[in-house]
Scaffold this motif. Structure first.
Motif, short mmCIF file in Angstrom:
data_model
loop_
_atom_site.label_atom_id
_atom_site.label_comp_id
_atom_site.label_asym_id
_atom_site.label_seq_id
_atom_site.Cartn_x
_atom_site.Cartn_y
_atom_site.Cartn_z
N LEU A 198 0.83 -1.20 0.00
CA LEU A 198 0.00 0.00 0.00
C LEU A 198 0.87 1.25 0.00
CD1 LEU A 198 -2.76 1.38 0.18
CD2 LEU A 198 -2.59 1.18 2.68
N PHE A 199 1.91 1.23 0.84
CA PHE A 199 2.82 2.37 0.85
C PHE A 199 3.46 2.59 -0.52
CE2 PHE A 199 7.38 3.20 0.72
CZ PHE A 199 7.37 4.56 1.01
N VAL A 200 3.91 1.52 -1.15
CA VAL A 200 4.56 1.62 -2.46
C VAL A 200 3.62 2.25 -3.48
CG1 VAL A 200 5.47 0.29 -4.42
CG2 VAL A 200 6.19 -0.26 -2.09
N LEU A 201 2.37 1.80 -3.50
CA LEU A 201 1.41 2.31 -4.48
C LEU A 201 1.09 3.78 -4.25
CD1 LEU A 201 -1.03 -0.74 -4.60
CD2 LEU A 201 0.55 -0.01 -6.40
N ILE A 202 0.87 4.16 -3.00
CA ILE A 202 0.55 5.56 -2.70
C ILE A 202 1.77 6.45 -2.97
CG2 ILE A 202 -0.19 7.18 -0.92
CD1 ILE A 202 -2.34 5.22 -1.90
N ALA A 203 2.96 5.95 -2.60
CA ALA A 203 4.18 6.71 -2.85
C ALA A 203 4.38 6.93 -4.35
CB ALA A 203 5.38 5.99 -2.25
N LEU A 204 4.10 5.91 -5.14
CA LEU A 204 4.24 6.05 -6.59
C LEU A 204 3.25 7.06 -7.15
CD1 LEU A 204 4.91 2.39 -7.78
CD2 LEU A 204 6.47 4.33 -7.91
N LEU A 205 2.03 7.08 -6.62
CA LEU A 205 1.06 8.09 -7.05
C LEU A 205 1.57 9.49 -6.76
CD1 LEU A 205 -2.43 6.63 -6.02
CD2 LEU A 205 -1.57 7.00 -8.34
N ALA A 206 2.16 9.67 -5.57
CA ALA A 206 2.70 10.98 -5.21
C ALA A 206 3.87 11.36 -6.12
CB ALA A 206 3.14 10.98 -3.75
N VAL A 207 4.79 10.42 -6.30
CA VAL A 207 5.99 10.68 -7.12
C VAL A 207 5.59 11.01 -8.55
CG1 VAL A 207 7.99 9.56 -8.19
CG2 VAL A 207 7.59 9.33 -5.73
N GLU A 208 4.70 10.22 -9.13
CA GLU A 208 4.34 10.41 -10.53
C GLU A 208 3.50 11.68 -10.72
OE1 GLU A 208 3.02 6.92 -12.59
OE2 GLU A 208 4.27 5.61 -11.37
N SER A 209 2.65 12.00 -9.76
CA SER A 209 1.87 13.24 -9.86
C SER A 209 2.79 14.45 -9.88
CB SER A 209 0.88 13.34 -8.69
OG SER A 209 -0.06 12.30 -8.73
N VAL A 210 3.76 14.47 -8.97
CA VAL A 210 4.71 15.59 -8.94
C VAL A 210 5.51 15.65 -10.23
CG1 VAL A 210 6.78 16.48 -7.81
CG2 VAL A 210 4.88 15.63 -6.43
N ALA A 211 5.97 14.50 -10.70
CA ALA A 211 6.77 14.46 -11.92
C ALA A 211 5.99 15.03 -13.11
CB ALA A 211 7.23 13.04 -12.21
N ILE A 212 4.73 14.66 -13.23
CA ILE A 212 3.92 15.13 -14.36
C ILE A 212 3.70 16.64 -14.27
CG2 ILE A 212 1.61 15.03 -15.40
CD1 ILE A 212 1.58 12.03 -14.57
N VAL A 213 3.43 17.14 -13.07
CA VAL A 213 3.25 18.59 -12.90
C VAL A 213 4.51 19.35 -13.30
CG1 VAL A 213 2.92 20.41 -11.20
CG2 VAL A 213 1.47 18.39 -11.14
N VAL A 214 5.67 18.84 -12.89
CA VAL A 214 6.94 19.51 -13.21
C VAL A 214 7.21 19.44 -14.71
CG1 VAL A 214 9.43 19.50 -12.83
CG2 VAL A 214 7.88 19.08 -10.92
N VAL A 215 6.93 18.29 -15.33
CA VAL A 215 7.12 18.17 -16.78
C VAL A 215 6.25 19.19 -17.51
CG1 VAL A 215 6.64 16.70 -18.78
CG2 VAL A 215 7.82 15.76 -16.80
N LEU A 216 5.01 19.33 -17.12
CA LEU A 216 4.12 20.30 -17.75
C LEU A 216 4.67 21.73 -17.62
CD1 LEU A 216 0.58 18.95 -16.82
CD2 LEU A 216 1.43 19.41 -19.12
N GLU A 217 5.19 22.03 -16.44
CA GLU A 217 5.76 23.36 -16.24
C GLU A 217 6.96 23.60 -17.15
OE1 GLU A 217 5.43 27.09 -14.73
OE2 GLU A 217 4.09 25.40 -14.31
N LEU A 218 7.80 22.58 -17.30
CA LEU A 218 8.97 22.70 -18.17
C LEU A 218 8.55 22.87 -19.63
CD1 LEU A 218 11.25 19.93 -16.62
CD2 LEU A 218 11.60 22.41 -16.48
N VAL A 219 7.55 22.11 -20.06
CA VAL A 219 7.07 22.24 -21.43
C VAL A 219 6.40 23.59 -21.63
CG1 VAL A 219 5.43 21.32 -23.12
CG2 VAL A 219 6.82 19.75 -21.76
N GLY A 220 5.59 24.00 -20.66
CA GLY A 220 4.92 25.29 -20.77
C GLY A 220 5.89 26.45 -20.85
N ARG A 221 7.00 26.36 -20.15
CA ARG A 221 7.98 27.44 -20.15
C ARG A 221 9.00 27.31 -21.29
NH1 ARG A 221 8.00 30.55 -15.52
NH2 ARG A 221 6.59 29.82 -13.89
N GLY A 222 8.84 26.27 -22.12
CA GLY A 222 9.71 26.12 -23.26
C GLY A 222 11.08 25.54 -22.95
N LYS A 223 11.27 24.96 -21.76
CA LYS A 223 12.55 24.36 -21.43
C LYS A 223 12.75 23.04 -22.15
CE LYS A 223 13.45 27.62 -18.47
NZ LYS A 223 14.48 28.66 -18.77
#
Length: 250
Positions: free
Chosen positions: A219-244
């Motif tokens: 359960l910890f692994v699954l929830i941790a992965l949801l947190a990790v992947e959610s943050v990663a996707i948000v950061v990727v979007l910010e990088l793409v949005g800013r043209g990096k």
């Protein structure tokens, strides 16, 4: 309770694995997926890499410093892999941001609370799971976001004409496509125990843990992965949005 094996490690296992690899290559080729050679290369690389890891892992986990170095190597390979999946341009190095910002808070929380002992045998597998999840989310989100911008560049230009800032115009078009990168992790979490029994759960059971202990860790692994992947996707979007992180067509 003695540990047991999920599969007997015999020459027959090697033969069956090879046959499955050939089947994967044949299916990809027959279906004109364009990944026949990639499947073959991935299989060969897995054999070589696992052989190397199996030969050095006992030495690596014996020291906290070598364990940390091993984790850094995993991180570097993940950045390179995810970055090159996103783009062929120099912006691939920005993949370090979503992967790092995704995994570091989770590792810091675990180490800070003492839940994760300062031992290589504990740190390496947990870090590997988190890095793997961040890699998948980063590469998928980046690729989908950039593909969406390339295919719908006219809509981006229309948004700019309406007065949107560059970042906002890009995000307006690519956010939904990139967000679907979280779906595999969501599906895995929703169906755990009903459709699949993940590796951490099965591994702990085979290692002698009780079902409750194995379930809690999984359960910890699954929830941790949801947190990790959610943050990663948000950061990727910010990088793409800013043209990096960009493609050849903007």
């Amino acid at each position: 309770m003695a540990a047991t094996q999920l599969l007997p490690v015999t020459p027959l296992l090697g033969v069956v694995t090879a046959l499955l690899g050939v089947g994967a290559v044949a299916a990809a080729g027959w279906g004109l997926l364009g990944y026949g050679r990639a499947v073959l290369r991935a299989g060969v690389r897995a054999v070589v890499q696992l052989a190397v890891v199996a030969s050095v892992i006992t030495w690596v986990v014996g020291s906290l410093w070598t364990s940390a170095l091993f984790v850094l190597v995993m991180f570097a390979v993940a950045v390179r892999t995810a970055g090159r999946r996103m783009t062929d341009g120099p912006g691939w190095v920005w993949a370090a941001a979503p992967i790092g910002l995704g995994i570091l808070p989770v590792l810091a929380l675990l180490l800070g609370t003492g839940l994760l002992p300062l031992k290589g045998i504990s740190i390496i597998p947990v870090a590997g799971i988190l890095i793997g999840g961040a890699l998948s989310a980063t590469s998928l989100a980046g690729r989908r976001a950039l593909d969406e911008l390339r295919q719908r560049r006219g809509e981006v230009e229309a948004a700019l004409a309406l007065g949107f800032e560059d970042r906002d115009a890009r995000l307006e078009i690519c956010r939904t496509a990139a967000a679907t990168s979280l779906v595999p992790a969501l599906d895995q979490t929703r169906t755990v125990g009903l459709v699949t029994l993940p590796g951490a759960f099965v591994g702990m059971l085979l290692g002698g843990a009780t079902p409750v202990q194995a379930g809690a860790v999984q359960l910890f692994v699954l929830i941790a992965l949801l947190a990790v992947e959610s943050v990663a996707i948000v950061v990727v979007l910010e990088l793409v949005g800013r043209g990096k992180v960009t493609t050849g067509v903007q």
